[in-house]
Every structure is written in C-alpha cells, then in structure tokens.
Design an enzyme around this catalytic site. Structure first.
Site, PDB file in Angstrom:
ATOM      1  N   GLU A 227     -11.827  32.645   5.320  1.00  0.00           N
ATOM      2  CA  GLU A 227     -11.785  31.748   4.168  1.00  0.00           C
ATOM      3  C   GLU A 227     -12.846  32.129   3.146  1.00  0.00           C
ATOM      4  O   GLU A 227     -12.579  32.187   1.951  1.00  0.00           O
ATOM      5  CB  GLU A 227     -11.969  30.293   4.601  1.00  0.00           C
ATOM      6  CG  GLU A 227     -11.850  29.323   3.437  1.00  0.00           C
ATOM      7  CD  GLU A 227     -11.856  27.870   3.860  1.00  0.00           C
ATOM      8  OE1 GLU A 227     -11.976  27.005   2.970  1.00  0.00           O
ATOM      9  OE2 GLU A 227     -11.731  27.578   5.058  1.00  0.00           O
TER      10      GLU A 227
ATOM     11  N   ARG B 197     -16.937  16.827   7.537  1.00  0.00           N
ATOM     12  CA  ARG B 197     -15.695  16.584   8.285  1.00  0.00           C
ATOM     13  C   ARG B 197     -15.989  16.203   9.733  1.00  0.00           C
ATOM     14  O   ARG B 197     -15.237  15.437  10.343  1.00  0.00           O
ATOM     15  CB  ARG B 197     -14.762  17.799   8.215  1.00  0.00           C
ATOM     16  CG  ARG B 197     -13.382  17.517   8.794  1.00  0.00           C
ATOM     17  CD  ARG B 197     -12.415  18.663   8.551  1.00  0.00           C
ATOM     18  NE  ARG B 197     -11.785  18.618   7.252  1.00  0.00           N
ATOM     19  CZ  ARG B 197     -10.580  18.115   7.012  1.00  0.00           C
ATOM     20  NH1 ARG B 197      -9.895  17.535   7.989  1.00  0.00           N
ATOM     21  NH2 ARG B 197     -10.054  18.151   5.810  1.00  0.00           N
TER      22      ARG B 197
ATOM     23  N   ARG C 138     -10.983  26.797  12.561  1.00  0.00           N
ATOM     24  CA  ARG C 138      -9.873  25.878  12.814  1.00  0.00           C
ATOM     25  C   ARG C 138     -10.365  24.489  13.259  1.00  0.00           C
ATOM     26  O   ARG C 138     -10.945  24.335  14.322  1.00  0.00           O
ATOM     27  CB  ARG C 138      -8.978  26.473  13.892  1.00  0.00           C
ATOM     28  CG  ARG C 138      -7.603  25.865  14.002  1.00  0.00           C
ATOM     29  CD  ARG C 138      -6.807  26.633  15.031  1.00  0.00           C
ATOM     30  NE  ARG C 138      -5.385  26.351  14.937  1.00  0.00           N
ATOM     31  CZ  ARG C 138      -4.457  27.056  15.597  1.00  0.00           C
ATOM     32  NH1 ARG C 138      -4.817  28.081  16.361  1.00  0.00           N
ATOM     33  NH2 ARG C 138      -3.191  26.741  15.496  1.00  0.00           N
TER      34      ARG C 138
ATOM     35  N   THR D 233     -11.358  17.900   1.872  1.00  0.00           N
ATOM     36  CA  THR D 233     -12.246  16.791   1.512  1.00  0.00           C
ATOM     37  C   THR D 233     -12.954  17.046   0.186  1.00  0.00           C
ATOM     38  O   THR D 233     -13.548  16.127  -0.380  1.00  0.00           O
ATOM     39  CB  THR D 233     -13.271  16.541   2.627  1.00  0.00           C
ATOM     40  OG1 THR D 233     -13.961  17.759   2.928  1.00  0.00           O
ATOM     41  CG2 THR D 233     -12.572  16.046   3.885  1.00  0.00           C
TER      42      THR D 233
ATOM     43  N   ALA E 118      -7.515  23.870   5.872  1.00  0.00           N
ATOM     44  CA  ALA E 118      -7.406  22.404   5.948  1.00  0.00           C
ATOM     45  C   ALA E 118      -6.022  21.955   6.385  1.00  0.00           C
ATOM     46  O   ALA E 118      -5.613  20.832   6.087  1.00  0.00           O
ATOM     47  CB  ALA E 118      -7.787  21.758   4.617  1.00  0.00           C
TER      48      ALA E 118
ATOM     49  N   GLU F 115      -4.304  22.806  12.365  1.00  0.00           N
ATOM     50  CA  GLU F 115      -5.559  22.519  13.046  1.00  0.00           C
ATOM     51  C   GLU F 115      -5.483  21.430  14.117  1.00  0.00           C
ATOM     52  O   GLU F 115      -6.140  21.540  15.160  1.00  0.00           O
ATOM     53  CB  GLU F 115      -6.627  22.134  12.015  1.00  0.00           C
ATOM     54  CG  GLU F 115      -7.021  23.275  11.110  1.00  0.00           C
ATOM     55  CD  GLU F 115      -7.885  22.810   9.952  1.00  0.00           C
ATOM     56  OE1 GLU F 115      -9.064  23.183   9.906  1.00  0.00           O
ATOM     57  OE2 GLU F 115      -7.376  22.059   9.099  1.00  0.00           O
TER      58      GLU F 115
END
Length: 779
Positions: A245, A323, A355, A455, A524, A726
């Site tokens: 990512e 998170r 993940r 988020t 996500a 995920e």
C-alpha cells in the site's frame, strides 16, 4: 433483423452472483500470468540495488562510495545529493527518506542505490561501500520506547461513559495483559518496479503496488515533475496484503530516478531477505485490560490500554492504531468504556498496513477479555459472548458513538453453534481432557464485526472508465488493483450484468494512472465496493445514451427499452448487442464514459474520536477445535466451521476463497509467524528458513466454510454485497481462544493462561508449565 436472434440459444448468464473463476486462474496455475519480472527487459536496462544501513540508530560520519562507483558494470551510483526533488517517499508526514542523509534510524534503511548492467554486478559493487557510524541509543521494542518517551504522536483516547467510576463500583473486576506479535506479509511476488524514461523527461513505472496514484505522486515529488509526467501501471500483483500500500514507493522511486538520470530502463527488485529486512510488518501490540462485570458475565465497564511498536517513521501508523481502537469492541456493547492508544516510535523498520489494518489487534483484545471473564465466572465462553453482544436500542452504540444498525451477530452465532454442534462437542472435549493427561483439546466460537470504509474519509472515492467498441466488445478500466483477490473478475461481472452481456465481452485492462487518476489504494476491504460502483456509474451513463438512441430509432418510449440477455429490447424490436453498438456508433452516439463513486453517510471527527467512520459492518463467526501436546507444546487445528456474511455475494467462489485464505493467514499470525529482532535491531527471521507461514499441512483436515444464506446489505452497496477481503482474517481469533482453553484445561480451568501470540509450541509449553505452577500454588 429485429427478430433474427429471437430463437437463438441463450448461453448461461454470467453476471453477478455467479461463481466464476478468477480471470487469471488458469494463467496462475499454468505459470503464464505475467508479473513485472516476467516482462521483456528493454535493451540496455539497468539493475538497481539498494545499499542498506547496518545500524539501528547511528550518525553517519562518513560514506565512501568510490569503490562502488569504480566496480565493474556500474553505470550510476545515487545518494540523496542526486535527488532533483524532495528526498521523501512517505504517504503522509514526509518523514520517509528515499536515501538516508545524516542519521539512520533502523537496520535496513536505504543509504544509496547502485545501477549496473546486471543485478550481480550491482550487488557486488554495493558490498564495496565503506560506511562509518557513530552509534546512538536505540529503542528496539515497546518497553525501551516507553522508557525513553519515544512516540509518533500523543496518546489517543476514545471513551463513552465513566469507565473509572463503573470499574470501582463493579461487583467483580479483573486486570490482565498480553502481547501480540507482528507479521510479515510474505507475498509471493516481492517488491519490484520497472521504470522506462520518456522523450521529454516523463517516466513510465511498472510497480507492484496497491496504490498506483500514491506511487505516481511520490515519484513525481522525488523527480520534481508534475504528476502528469509520471505514469504508473499495475496489471497484477502476486499478493499484497497491505505490504504494497505504501512501501512500494521506495523501489519505484529508485528505479524511476535511475531511468531519468541515465535515459535507460531500470529495474529494482530486492531478493526475499532484503525485502523482509527493508519493509514494514503488522504492528506488534502490548495490551492491558481492566474489566468490571457481574456473576452473569455481563460487562459493566472496561478500560483498555493499547500500545504498539510503530517503527522509525510514521507511515500509516496513526490510522492503523485508530482502527485498532475502533475494533476493540468487536461485536460487544461496552456500557462504560475507555480505550487509550499509545503509538511508540522504535528504531526498527516502520510497520505498515496489513490485512485488517489494526482491527485484528483491537479485536483480539476484547476476545481475550471474554475468555478471561468466562474463566473467572465458570461460564461457557460462548455464553459470555452471547450475553455481551450488541442488541436493542440502548445497547447499540459503539465507543466512537456510531449506532450499530445492521447487527446480525446474534443470528450468526446461533446458526453456527447449532450447525457445528458446539454444545455436544464441548461436552465431548471436557470428557476427553478429563481422561487424557498429555493431549488436551480446546474449542472456541468467536464472532467478527468489521467496519467497512477508509477511516480517512476522503479516500472513500473511486473512478472508472468504460469503452464500448463498435463490435460490441467492452473495455473496462478502474482504479482498483488486482493482487489475487479477484477484484477484476467481480467488477467485470458488475459491468456484464449492467449490459446483460456475457462476461467474455468485458476485457479488464491494467490499472494505470493516465486512464483513471487520483485513485485510492486497493485496501480497507473497499476495492469492489468503490470500484464496482464507479464502473456501474460509467455503465449506466452509456446505457442512458443507448436507451435514448434506441427509443428514437425504433420509435418507442424510453420506458419500453430494456437490456436483456437476448439483446436490447426496444418496443417490439430485439437488437443483438453488437448490432446496437455498431448502429449507435454510426449515429454518432458516444460509447465511452467515466464513472465515479463516493461513499455516502460517513463522517468522523478524529479530535473527539466520534462519528460514523464506517458505511456498514461485515460479520462472521468461526468455531475452531485444536489439540495440544502438553509435553512439547505442539498444536494442531483439527476442525474449523465458518459462517460468514458477505451480503448478496457477487461471486460465491471468490468469496469462499477469500474467507479460507484470510482465516489461514490469521491462523499463521496467531500461531506460527514469529518475528525476532536481536538487541542490535537486526531482523533474524528474514527468510522461509526462519519464518514459518502456514502450509497445506497446517490447514485443518476438516474445514466447513459457508456463506450466510440470509445475508443482504442494508446499505445500498453494489447489488447489496458486502466486503470480504479483511474480515475473515479475524475469524482465526477462534483458534487462539481454543488454544487458550486447551491450556487452561491442564488445571481444570482454575486459572487463566498467560499465553501471548503467536502461540508457537514454545509459547504453549511455557503457558502450560505456568498454569501448572499457579494452580499448584493456589491449591
């Protein structure tokens, strides 16, 4: 012509809800799927090797690269001084340097790059570097960072109610703490980038990345170019799991810098050891809990303290730790709650997305609490879990003040407990353990509630591009990346469904930044939600044009025009799809459109940690049975039953594959995958010989995975589906809880095991011996 195909045989329709194979499945199996290292190497291509720091924290007092530059085959050696733009490849905070300058902050940090005519020559040359250091104090773990006060940001607090007062007044109260290790992504295809220069300074980069737009923006920043001068392309990755990512950017920037400086193509591909040393992992956590409850096992208040090792730079650690806080409730209503999160900076490689993105670490915290409360009260752990589930109004508000409107956890747990015969098996296991002094079994059924959306609110957007050609074939492009999860297949199914054509007509092309710009990462769990809706938007735009055209041409009302499996129905006429496209083209109707989607309803105030960060929740439940050898610590997962909610599945075959893969990866995180850093900050587990991911032999012999038949998303997602990337990983928490139960049975569940993750044989053996000692001490 209108009726020519009316009696033609109709092929089985393959749009959404069909179990189609992955679009590259055959090529994956045959070994013909093309990855970046399979691309034909351009003439004169250079190989790039990165020189790495050998110290965890030190001042660079000298760096002599003269022998590197004079080595055979070397064309160019690059340091920070040769960067025309900003020496930065970070996603947010501008604190990840492409090349270190005065100071190094972890072993494996990039110091310089060597470009040579072969990879062997580049590596041999890099080994000639003479770097001298002045060592500085290094904080390798959370304890050292805590002692020295090294943090990325101030501790964050999320709360609802007065947890401290409720804990004081609670009839029963428990405190505990445990440690959760990190995890390496261990993707099959490692980090890699191939850059080719253009004729006026621009550059094209093939990058194995989940975030092509971010790589584009960071390469442009390093090269001091406008973003439009950098094109990043990704056809497929051999796995990503979050490791690509943000951390693909360094390799892409190094290759692009060489390409622009030399005018020759350049490839940067570290080997497995280098990749594991240079790139971040899942964050390891230390968790402490203080929980109040009654004899019925119902929680009255809880305080959770979450501390994570973030590494040397920020990367995505702030959002990841946020998170973890979001998911520290899992499926349970916490009447009074305080969650405090500490983000510690350490002199190790910066940890990154993985993940679940912090969710697993938060979720396992509350599941450990449920196990501890069950042990303290003597209740069955599943009963404790059921009694604490979110429920009716008044018991439906999360710690971050989002109302849980789609709660299906009670139904999932009830259905799975019945189908897997949980109660009878628990009695059988109790009997087995009573009669077996050496081998012990454990059984646990745990739920999952995972929030779906980025988020960081602005990331919840996606774009797509669709071309219809005059022969009826369809080209599809969108901002999502394919890393083996089947995103391309699902989005193609959505487009095929929209036009009511066979999926064979739809060709998905590489994700490339010059077609769909400013995209978000495929992360996500939102890849299909976002890109599928964007593609549907583009398809609907073209369909509206075709409906208007057909109504005029065949003299009917637009309400009488419909796309069907046989072709376009316009009044009494039936026009094959390819004929429709050809006639629309001749009539100068635009057959191309972009599409866009932005997730609705979401908002979040990070300052107060309150709002609605998630569009909806994905749910699941897993029941795992394990057996341990109390003399060796050896463990085996013998049976797993999973019931997972994917809403109205777009592709059941792909969803089942994601559930199985996610569960096994989560099982590896909690049982076998152990990261070991020595006192000098060197990663000692940087190869398959020392780092154990699950193999086919670790897969439970009995594994029943089912999609919840009643599933349907209450929110208006694409075809009422739910994300699946995920959430299944957290189903593996049931394995850890089952191991905990097996260890506790050694002392007839009189004491709560002190078991940390990963529950390796050594960890299990130590926990068994500790339980024996404590039980003996208490009589």
């Amino acid at each position: 012509m209108a009726d020519a195909s009316a009696s033609a045989p109709i092929k089985p329709f393959q749009g959404v809800h069909a179990s189609l194979p992955h679009d590259s499945a055959v090529r994956h199996v045959a070994g013909t799927a093309i990855y970046i290292d399979d691309l034909a190497e351009p003439a004169g291509m250079l190989h790039v090797h990165i020189g790495l720091s050998a110290r965890a924290h030190a001042r660079i007092t000298a760096m002599d690269l003269s022998a590197v530059r004079s080595a055979p085959g070397v064309v160019l050696v690059l340091t920070a001084d040769e960067i025309p733009g900003e020496n930065d490849v970070s996603p947010v905070i501008h604190d990840d340097k492409l090349f270190a300058t005065d100071t190094v902050t972890y072993v494996g940090q990039s110091l310089f790059a060597v470009a040579a005519t072969s990879l062997a020559a580049a590596r041999a040359a890099a080994a000639r570097a003479v770097v001298t250091y002045e060592d500085l104090p290094a904080a390798i773990d959370i304890a050292a960072a805590r002692t020295t006060g090294l943090t990325l940001e101030n501790s964050q607090r999320m709360a609802r109610g007065d947890a401290a007062a409720v804990l004081t007044a609670s009839p029963r109260r428990l405190q505990g703490r445990f440690v959760i290790g990190g995890q390496d992504h261990f993707y099959l295809e490692g980090q890699i980038a191939l850059a080719t220069p253009g004729e006026t300074g621009e550059v094209h980069v093939w990058s194995s990345t989940q975030h092509p737009s971010e790589v584009q923006h960071l390469v442009a920043r390093v090269l001091d170019l406008p973003q439009s001068a950098v094109t990043v392309e990704v056809r497929r990755m051999g796995g990503g799991f979050g490791g690509k990512e943000t951390q693909a950017s360094l390799f892409a920037a190094a290759a692009a810098l060489v390409a622009v400086k030399t005018g020759r193509a350049a490839k940067c591909r570290p080997d497995r050891d280098e990749d594991m040393i240079m790139t971040g992992k899942r964050h390891d956590f230390e968790i402490a809990y203080d929980v109040g409850f009654g004899d019925d096992g119902v929680l009255s208040g809880i305080a959770l303290d979450l501390a994570s090792r973030c590494g040397a730079t920020t990367d995505l650690s702030m959002a990841i730790n946020d998170r973890a806080m979001f998911h520290a409730d899992n499926c349970y209503f916490l009447p009074a709650v305080e969650i405090v999160s500490h983000r510690f900076r350490t002199h190790t490689v910066s940890n990154t997305a993985f993940r679940g993105f912090g969710g697993p670490q938060g979720m396992i915290a509350i599941e450990r609490v449920m196990d501890a409360v069950a042990q303290a009260t003597g209740l069955d752990p599943l009963e404790v879990r059921r009694r604490n589930l979110y429920g009716e109004p008044g018991r439906d508000l999360t710690p971050y003040h989002q109302t849980v409107e789609d709660n299906v956890a009670p139904q999932l747990l009830a259905e799975l407990a019945a189908s897997c015969d949980y109660e009878a098996r628990q009695r059988q296991i109790d009997a087995f353990n009573a009669a077996s002094p050496i081998l012990k079994k454990g059984l646990a059924l745990t739920p999952v509630k995972f929030g779906i959306s980025f988020t960081t609110t602005h990331l919840n957007q996606a774009g797509a591009l669709i071309h219809l050609y005059a022969d009826g074939s369809i080209l599809l492009n969108h901002g999502g990346t394919e890393m083996g999860q089947g995103l391309f297949t699902k989005v193609a199914q959505i487009v095929a469904e929209a036009f009511q054509v066979d999926i064979a007509r739809v060709r998905s092309t590489s994700t490339v930044t010059d077609k769909v710009p400013n995209t978000s990462a495929t992360a996500a769990s939102s890849g299909t939600d976002l890109n599928g809706m964007a593609a549907l938007d583009a398809a609907n735009t073209i369909k509206a044009r075709l409906v208007e055209f057909a109504a005029k041409k065949w003299a009917c009302a637009e309400a009488e025009v419909a796309f069907t499996r046989q072709g376009l129905k316009a009044g009494d006429a039936l026009i094959p799809f390819e004929d429709l496209c050809r006639q629309a083209y001749l009539a100068r109707v635009s057959l191309s459109s972009t599409g866009f989607y932005a997730t609705p309803k979401i908002h979040y105030d990070r300052a107060t940690h309150s709002g609605r960060p998630f569009y909806y929740f994905a749910y699941g439940a897993a029941c795992s049975e394990v057996i341990i050898d109390t003399l060796s610590g050896e463990m085996k997962v013998t049976r797993v039953d999973i019931l997972h909610d994917v809403g109205q599945s777009l592709n059941p075959a792909l969803d089942l594959g994601q559930i199985e893969g996610g569960f096994i990866q989560g099982m590896g995180w909690l049982t076998t995958e152990e990261l070991v850093f020595d006192r000098e900050g060197r990663l000692r587990t940087h190869a398959p010989s020392t780092y154990k991911i699950p193999t086919i032999g670790d897969r439970p012999a009995q594994m029943d995975i089912r999609l919840w038949a009643a599933g349907r998303n209450v929110e208006a997602t694409v075809h009422r589906s739910k994300a699946v990337g995920e959430p299944p990983l957290m189903l593996a928490i049931s394995v850890f809880s089952a191991i905990t139960r097996a260890v506790a049975s050694v002392a007839d569940h009189r004491v709560m095991p002190r078991l940390d993750a990963p529950a390796t044989p050594e960890a299990i053996l130590m926990a068994v011996e500790d339980v024996k000692r404590r039980a003996a001490a208490h009589g």
